[in-house]
Every structure is written in C-alpha cells, then in structure tokens.
Scaffold this motif. Structure first.
Motif, PDB file in Angstrom:
ATOM      1  N   SER A  16       0.834  -1.210   0.000  1.00 22.66           N
ATOM      2  CA  SER A  16       0.000   0.000   0.000  1.00 22.66           C
ATOM      3  C   SER A  16       0.864   1.254   0.000  1.00 22.66           C
ATOM      4  N   LEU A  20       0.873   4.169  -2.821  1.00 24.60           N
ATOM      5  CA  LEU A  20       0.644   5.554  -2.437  1.00 24.60           C
ATOM      6  C   LEU A  20       1.756   6.462  -2.949  1.00 24.60           C
ATOM      7  N   VAL A  21       2.999   6.043  -2.818  1.00 24.82           N
ATOM      8  CA  VAL A  21       4.135   6.828  -3.309  1.00 24.82           C
ATOM      9  C   VAL A  21       4.064   6.965  -4.830  1.00 24.82           C
ATOM     10  N   PHE A  23       1.334   6.872  -6.815  1.00 24.80           N
ATOM     11  CA  PHE A  23       0.252   7.783  -7.176  1.00 24.80           C
ATOM     12  C   PHE A  23       0.598   9.228  -6.846  1.00 24.80           C
ATOM     13  N   PHE A  24       1.242   9.456  -5.727  1.00 18.40           N
ATOM     14  CA  PHE A  24       1.646  10.806  -5.355  1.00 18.40           C
ATOM     15  C   PHE A  24       2.660  11.368  -6.341  1.00 18.40           C
ATOM     16  N   SER A  25       3.650  10.552  -6.728  1.00 22.12           N
ATOM     17  CA  SER A  25       4.643  11.031  -7.693  1.00 22.12           C
ATOM     18  C   SER A  25       4.009  11.276  -9.058  1.00 22.12           C
ATOM     19  N   PHE A  27       0.920  12.245  -9.561  1.00 21.75           N
ATOM     20  CA  PHE A  27       0.177  13.489  -9.381  1.00 21.75           C
ATOM     21  C   PHE A  27       1.102  14.699  -9.499  1.00 21.75           C
ATOM     22  N   ILE A  28       2.251  14.643  -8.879  1.00 25.04           N
ATOM     23  CA  ILE A  28       3.216  15.745  -8.931  1.00 25.04           C
ATOM     24  C   ILE A  28       3.691  15.974 -10.364  1.00 25.04           C
ATOM     25  N   LYS A  31       0.955  17.663 -12.438  1.00 24.57           N
ATOM     26  CA  LYS A  31       0.826  19.081 -12.087  1.00 24.57           C
ATOM     27  C   LYS A  31       1.959  19.909 -12.679  1.00 24.57           C
TER      28      LYS A  31
END
Length: 163
Positions: A16, A20-21, A23-25, A27-28, A31
């Motif tokens: 998990s 999470l890491v 998906f966060f990367s 997203f960054i 952006k």
C-alpha cells in the motif's frame, strides 16, 4: 497477534505504501507538466496572433478557466494590447482528414462569431512562419466546412464561458 498475521500486515502495508508513493509522484508530475503545457499553448496562440493581420499587436494577457467538457481539448485566453483586454482567443483541437491540429479562433465578445486565425502547425519548431499555411491551410487539408464546424464549436465555448 501471531507472527504470520504480522507478516501479512507488513506485506500489505508495504504494498500500500508503494502504491501511495507511485500515485503521489504521478500526481506531482502531472501538475508540473500541466504548467509547461499551458505555457506552450500560450506561446502558440501568441505566434498565431502575431502572424495574423486581423489582430494587429494583440498578445495573450492571461488564461480564462472554463468548466467545460472540452477543457482537455481547448484553452481560452484573454488577449489585448499592454494590459487592456480587447478580446478572447481559444485554441481548440480540430480533427481533419490528416489528423488532429490545433486551431486558434478569436472574438471580441461572445456576441460576435469567432474568426479562424490559423493553426499551431502554421509554425516550425523555430517559430518561423511557414509560407501560405496560415491563409489557406491546404497542406493540412482543412476544408471550409471543417473550419466552419469548429468555428461553431468555438462560438459555443465562448458563449458558455463569457455569458
């Protein structure tokens, strides 16, 4: 809690955390890429405005956000001279027989029909104007019917946002 339960929790927790890491990367990166993409679109709109005789010395002054279903296929900008807004430009992904091209339309307000100024393909990578492409679009195989269709779509977007 047994040793096996702790191993299962550790395994699922690690998995998990890795997801999470990731998906966060992602997203960054999206952006960061969006701002670069928007600056590129703004540059193309400025080039088309500068190359067109109907718009004079107009430049992009800012973006106009719009909550449209076409937000991924279009971008709208305030255009004017210095800091005085004189109209609006929209860049829309148009579909022609040779594939998608980005067309730029201009209007002074939502009541006037938009004017087709040219396409993003009008310019080479160095920013120089390709001869006659902005006027005729023959090399892109865009017909007047296609330009009229996308002009109507651009007019609908202008009305949706400006009214």
């Amino acid at each position: 809690m047994t040793k096996e339960d702790k191993q299962i929790i550790h395994r699922y927790g690690s998995f998990s955390l890795i997801l999470l890491v990731m998906f966060f990367s992602l997203f960054i990166f999206v952006k960061l890429d969006r701002s670069v993409w928007n600056r590129g679109l703004e540059t193309v709109v400025n080039q088309v405005l500068a190359a067109n005789d109907n718009t004079g010395d107009l430049t992009v002054l800012g973006t106009v956000p719009f909550p449209s279903t076409m937000a991924s296929s279009a971008a709208m900008y305030l255009v004017g001279k210095n800091t005085v807004v004189e109209g609006y430009a929209i860049i829309v992904r148009m579909t022609g027989p040779s594939g998608p091209v980005s067309g730029v339309f201009y209007t002074k307000n939502s009541q006037q029909p938009p004017v087709f100024l040219g396409t993003a393909d009008t310019f080479s990578r160095t920013g120089n104007r390709r001869i006659n492409r902005i006027v005729t679009c023959n090399n892109l195989q865009l017909t007047t019917a296609q330009i009229s269709f996308w002009s109507d779509k651009a007019a609908a977007l202008f009305r949706e946002v400006l009214e």
